[in-house]
Design a protein around this motif. Structure first.
Motif, short mmCIF file in Angstrom:
data_model
loop_
_atom_site.label_atom_id
_atom_site.label_comp_id
_atom_site.label_asym_id
_atom_site.label_seq_id
_atom_site.Cartn_x
_atom_site.Cartn_y
_atom_site.Cartn_z
N ASP A 58 0.86 -1.17 0.00
CA ASP A 58 0.00 0.00 0.00
C ASP A 58 0.91 1.24 0.00
OD1 ASP A 58 -2.34 1.59 0.33
OD2 ASP A 58 -1.93 1.69 2.48
N SER B 30 -2.88 0.49 -4.39
CA SER B 30 -3.32 1.59 -3.54
C SER B 30 -4.64 2.18 -4.03
CB SER B 30 -2.25 2.70 -3.53
OG SER B 30 -2.69 3.86 -2.87
N ASP C 165 -0.20 -3.88 4.15
CA ASP C 165 -1.10 -2.73 4.13
C ASP C 165 -1.43 -2.36 5.57
OD1 ASP C 165 -3.49 -1.06 3.94
OD2 ASP C 165 -3.72 -1.77 1.89
#
Length: 605
Positions: free
Chosen positions: A249, A300, A356
């Motif tokens: 991420d 993302s 993430d």
């Protein structure tokens, strides 16, 4: 208890839950079926290994491995190995795990004030007894892969602080012995870094005199989960299921804050700020992973142009766009984007690791892509590096030049795509790639890459047969076999070894026992080139036909009809297995369908 139920129960246990691990280990005998890979493993040790065997066998199920295990006697390493009639050799394991103890070599420790040459002689003598052990095992069962734990030095040192000032100290002796084991171990031996585990836990806790005197355990049994998982996760790599791609991420993962709100120059990456420094430290670690061959990808929820700005404009960024092999920034769900990354790179989602900071996103991936390894990310970015490092997600069996060049290959795909767009057709594209190919007999210098590619390739893999390094070394000395490596380069990069073939000659036939290729060179007609080389070698060996076999898995559908495409005749068609034959008298007809442009072939057969 069914195997899948047992596996689920093991997954739910924390690695530091000593009582639960022992309890689940005891339930093993009640398993009624098996849906996993079955391998034969022998464990021999100097200390007591009964509990180690029990917990290790349970933890293997985390990696879909079902083991038939031979458990050696207490203090039985040398008894098992040096007796050629021992049950160890009767068992004929595929793998042998050797767990020595520092007390085994204490007798070799140099005397006080020993000269440097005397210390080196002591280290060599200690290592030589293990070298003899390796040789004897390899002589009796040459196809067996060995794993040996290095030495955890004792915490007691009579010299005190002087120990680091003299090479004859016990602490220095064990350090040098471990270094010698690293430097001199043969290719069919893998060294397990138990010493690093003891340092991570802390020797004050890991080394436990009470455990040794009461039950002859070489370490504190409270850490048996960590100890056994160190061994078990290496078998995931040996079984051909290593992770090779890290999906990251961006916001609050690679930097602090949301770039869409703060802009590329407002996100937290200030090296003079504690939190900014933590994100930079994490980026440095991620870059080290890329340098060892891990593929880096971005997934993302962002506008792509905005998401790329920090990589292009923020001077504090350590990671650059050139380090990223696949970049997906949009507002789709991340499970969908990870599948797209998988398709773009032509790798399986089961080779991916997801990092993430958002727990909701992590749970989404766990639910919809359970084969992806999801890292438990702590709230404090200062602990990001530790969380990823101690997840031990990227355990491999070797590190090769091909690994180090892997990310370059993916990065150059953009240039290849631009070239393809400028070409008249696909044939014109292949010509303009200016590919250079080489097929030759496997050499000792290429064994590591040969084993690695053979064991991790799943898509272009006709039989999905795995081989240990020891087995490949043994086959090299067998006149009934020919082992071939195929190297490729194009105008953009050198791929290195991208194809591995094992041919077995029986009578007047040549059987393609194993044939794998890297997913990085699919659709480049390398298979056409390779089969002609196989035919040439078969004819040179006096064969009248080449035999092939396809064994179906859930990952090799793409080569289901390969032999038919290459003009083999189908002779057996079972549900999950097809067998083929190519009569060599038809070679002229066969060559008419062969196509590969601008190929330079070098090498001997």
């Amino acid at each position: 208890m069914l195997f899948r139920e047992y596996k689920k129960a093991v997954h739910e246990i924390k690695i530091d839950d000593f009582s639960a691990l022992l309890n689940i280990g005891r339930k093993w005998k009640k398993i009624q079926d098996n849906e996993a890979t079955i391998i034969k493993i022998a464990i021999v040790g100097s200390a007591s290994i009964q509990l180690v065997t029990s917990v290790f066998r349970a933890l293997l199920t985390r990696y879909d491995i079902y083991a038939d295990i031979y458990e050696g006697e207490y203090n039985g390493i040398f008894m098992d190995v040096f007796d050629e009639k021992s049950k160890l050799y009767t068992f004929s394991p595929e793998y042998i795990v050797i767990l020595p103890d520092y007390r085994d070599v204490e007798v070799f420790c140099p005397e006080m004030l020993s000269e440097e040459s005397e210390v080196q002689s002591a280290v060599d003598n200690a290592y030589d007894q293990y070298a003899r052990m390796f040789d004897i095992i390899h002589k009796n069962i040459p196809q067996t892969q060995l794993l040996i734990a290095n030495f955890v030095s004792p915490i007691f040192e009579a010299l005190g602080n002087l120990s680091s000032n003299y090479i004859f100290s016990k602490r220095s002796f064990y350090r040098q012995l471990n270094y010698t084991l690293t430097k001199r171990h043969p290719p069919f031996v893998f060294v397990l870094d138990v010493d690093a585990l003891s340092e991570y836990i802390g020797k004050r806790d890991f080394v436990d005199e009470c455990s040794y005197f009461l039950n002859k355990s070489s370490f504190n049994l409270q850490y048996i989960g960590f100890y056994c998982d160190l061994i078990a996760r290496q078998f995931e790599a040996f079984s051909g299921k290593p992770k090779k791609c890290l999906v990251l991420d961006l916001d609050n993962t690679l930097w602090g804050g949301v770039v869409g709100d703060l802009g590329y120059d407002g996100i937290l990456l200030d090296p003079n700020d504690a939190e900014g420094e933590a994100f930079l430290a994490f980026q440095r670690y991620v870059l080290e992973l890329k340098k060892r061959g891990v593929i880096l990808c971005i997934c993302s929820k962002n506008d792509e142009d905005i998401a790329k700005e920090p990589f292009e404009k923020n001077e504090n960024m350590i990671l650059k766009l050139s380090d990223i092999s696949s970049f997906f920034a949009n507002w789709n769900d991340k499970a969908t984007n990870i599948k797209k990354i998988s398709n773009e790179l032509n790798i399986g989602t089961d080779s991916m690791v997801f990092f993430d900071d958002n727990p909701t996103e992590r749970e989404l991936i766990r639910e919809f892509l359970p084969e992806v390894r999801v890292i438990d990310v702590p709230e404090d970015p200062a602990l990001y590096t530790r969380a990823l490092d101690q997840a031990h997600a990227f355990e491999w069996t070797q590190l090769t030049n091909e690994d180090l060049g892997r990310t370059e290959t993916y990065a150059n795909n953009k240039e290849r795509n631009a070239l393809m767009a400028s070409c008249v057709d696909y044939d014109d594209y292949l010509i303009n790639l200016k590919m250079v190919i080489e097929c030759k007999q496997l050499t000792e210098t290429d064994i590591e890459r040969f084993v690695q590619l053979t064991n991790k390739s799943n898509q272009f893999n006709l039989r999905t047969k795995r081989y240990s390094e020891a087995e490949i070394i043994a086959l090299l000395d067998d006149q009934r076999y020919a082992l071939l490596s195929v190297k490729l380069e194009d105008r953009f990069c050198k791929y290195g070894i991208i194809g591995c073939i094992i041919l077995h000659f029986t009578g007047d036939t040549c059987f393609i026992e194993n044939w794998v290729m890297s997913c990085r060179v699919l659709k480049k007609r390398v298979e056409n080139y390779t089969i002609e080389r196989i035919v040439d070698i078969a004819r040179n060996h006096g064969c009248s036909a080449v035999l092939g076999e396809y064994r179906q898995t859930n990952k090799n559908e793409m080569v289901r009809n390969l032999y038919e495409f290459l003009n083999f005749d189908l002779i057996t068609d079972a549900l999950d297995c097809k067998q083929y034959i190519l009569p060599l008298e038809r070679i002229a007809e066969y060559k008419q369908n062969y196509y590969f442009r601008e190929i330079i072939h070098e090498g001997n057969y």
